[in-house]
Structure formats: C-alpha cells, structure tokens
Write a protein that holds these residues in place. Structure first.
Motif, short mmCIF file in Angstrom:
data_model
loop_
_atom_site.label_atom_id
_atom_site.label_comp_id
_atom_site.label_asym_id
_atom_site.label_seq_id
_atom_site.Cartn_x
_atom_site.Cartn_y
_atom_site.Cartn_z
N ASN A 254 0.84 -1.19 0.00
CA ASN A 254 0.00 0.00 0.00
C ASN A 254 0.87 1.24 0.00
O ASN A 254 2.05 1.20 0.39
N SER B 8 -1.34 7.39 8.37
CA SER B 8 -1.98 6.53 7.37
C SER B 8 -1.36 5.15 7.38
O SER B 8 -2.06 4.14 7.17
N LYS C 52 -2.87 3.26 10.25
CA LYS C 52 -4.24 2.87 9.95
C LYS C 52 -4.28 1.68 8.99
O LYS C 52 -5.08 0.75 9.17
N THR C 53 -3.40 1.69 7.99
CA THR C 53 -3.33 0.56 7.06
C THR C 53 -2.99 -0.72 7.79
O THR C 53 -3.61 -1.77 7.56
N GLU D 22 -3.39 -1.39 11.01
CA GLU D 22 -4.49 -1.77 11.89
C GLU D 22 -5.62 -2.44 11.10
O GLU D 22 -6.23 -3.40 11.58
N ASN D 23 -5.89 -1.96 9.89
CA ASN D 23 -6.93 -2.58 9.07
C ASN D 23 -6.58 -4.01 8.70
O ASN D 23 -7.45 -4.89 8.66
N LEU E 251 -7.13 -6.14 11.92
CA LEU E 251 -8.55 -6.34 12.20
C LEU E 251 -9.20 -7.29 11.21
O LEU E 251 -10.05 -8.11 11.58
N SER E 252 -8.77 -7.19 9.95
CA SER E 252 -9.29 -8.11 8.93
C SER E 252 -8.85 -9.54 9.22
O SER E 252 -9.65 -10.49 9.08
N GLN F 61 -10.96 -10.99 12.04
CA GLN F 61 -12.31 -11.31 11.60
C GLN F 61 -12.33 -12.54 10.70
O GLN F 61 -13.15 -13.45 10.89
N ASN G 282 -14.88 -9.83 15.95
CA ASN G 282 -15.35 -8.56 15.40
C ASN G 282 -15.33 -7.47 16.47
O ASN G 282 -15.26 -7.75 17.66
#
Length: 203
Positions: A9, A16, A19-20, A22-23, A26-27, A30, A36
């Motif tokens: 990315n 940023s 945040k990338t 962390e996403n 989290l993905s 899940q 979740n």
C-alpha cells in the motif's frame, strides 16, 4: 494456527501507515478467528494489543510500501520486515550484533540477505517482548551456519524472502510444533528454528 499476511500500500505518512496496518490486523482477526469489533490499543512500551480480547495475539510491521502482520490465538508473536538494500552494514553490526554474527557477515557471499535476516530475527524477538531497538544488542544471537538462535529458549523463529526484495521474520513464544498459514507462494522460507513449521499456503 498462526497466520502471516502482507499487502502493498502507499505509505504517505505515519498516521496513514498505522491505519493501514491496523486494518490488516482487524481483517485477520475477523477472517481467521471470527472476532469482530475489536479495539487496538498500545501499552506504555508501544506494543499493540486488543483491548477487548485477551486470547488473540498480533504484531505488525511496515517498510516502504510493504505492510505485514502475524497473528495467533495460542502464542505471543513478533514480526519485522526490511527491504533488501544497501546499508552501512558493518557500522550497524558493530553497534548491535555479536562478534560471531559480525565475523559471519565478513565471510558471506550474500551480505544483504544475511544481514537483514539476522536483523529482522532480532527485531521480531524484541517486538514480541515489547522492547525497543536499544535492546537488540544484548538479546538473541543468530547463527546462520548452525541454523540456530541462542539465548532464546522455547521460541520459534522463521524468516522468509518476498519477491527477492524483502526479508520478513517472525517469532512465536512456543517450543511446540508450529502450524503456520502463509499468504501465498511468494513467501519463500530462508530460516527456521528450532523446527520446521507445518505450513499451509492460502490460495
């Protein structure tokens, strides 16, 4: 089962990039563990963890455009990645490496790969422990000839090369057999200690 994933990315700034990463984490929680609404927070030593989930461990890293994370519901974990590039290898090694590691690097024919393999193994280890770069020097000793890691009893280590451009190393706080799910065939194993993991490649 432990999972190792990565993505490429744009890395515009620290916020940023965080945040990338962390996403991605989290993905993974899940998709692999059906967890979740998790909240990521950082301890005083900056080591991240889930505020509302005590039985899921993760760690992340990014360098250039590469973002990578490792996650397990069994063991504490650490990860580090570096882009293979020219550095002042021996000046860094003199500051952070054991004499045995420096002597090995003086005689290797693949200096860049071996330097970053040693470095990322050490960094993954101290990140698992929640320590900082200043703790590298007195941490583990990596022997690429004997293919072992000293001063780290009961810890699993593995290193991979990605696209001939990045070294990614992980460690898991276990002496048991390791089941590791990796993202694809582009992650080629360079090093594993003390055992070879059982690898499941996600296609």
């Amino acid at each position: 089962m432990a999972y190792l994933e990565y993505s490429f990315n744009e890395n515009n700034n620290r916020d940023s990039a965080r945040k990338t990463l962390e996403n991605i984490v989290l993905s993974m929680a899940q998709n692999h563990y059906n967890k979740n609404n998790l909240i990521i927070e950082r301890e005083e030593n900056k080591k991240p963890h889930f505020k509302n989930e005590n039985n899921l461990y993760f760690n992340g890293t990014h360098i250039s455009e590469l973002f990578a994370a490792v996650m397990s519901d069994e063991y504490n974990v650490g990860i580090d990645a570096e882009k293979i590039r020219k550095r002042d290898f021996f000046a860094i090694a003199e500051e952070y490496f054991y004499k045995s590691e420096i002597e090995y690097l003086k005689n290797t024919h693949k200096l860049e790969i071996d330097f970053f393999t040693i470095w990322t193994i050490k960094e993954a280890y101290i990140k698992m422990l929640g320590k900082t770069i200043f703790d590298i020097k007195k941490s583990i000793e990596v022997d690429l000839i004997e293919r072992e890691v000293r001063n780290a009893d009961d810890i699993f280590f593995a290193s991979f090369i990605l696209d001939d451009s990045y070294i990614i190393s992980i460690c898991l706080d276990t002496k048991n057999d390791v089941n590791l799910n990796i993202q694809d065939f582009n992650l080629n194993m360079l090093f594993a200690y003390p055992i070879l993991p059982a690898i499941d490649i996600k296609l």
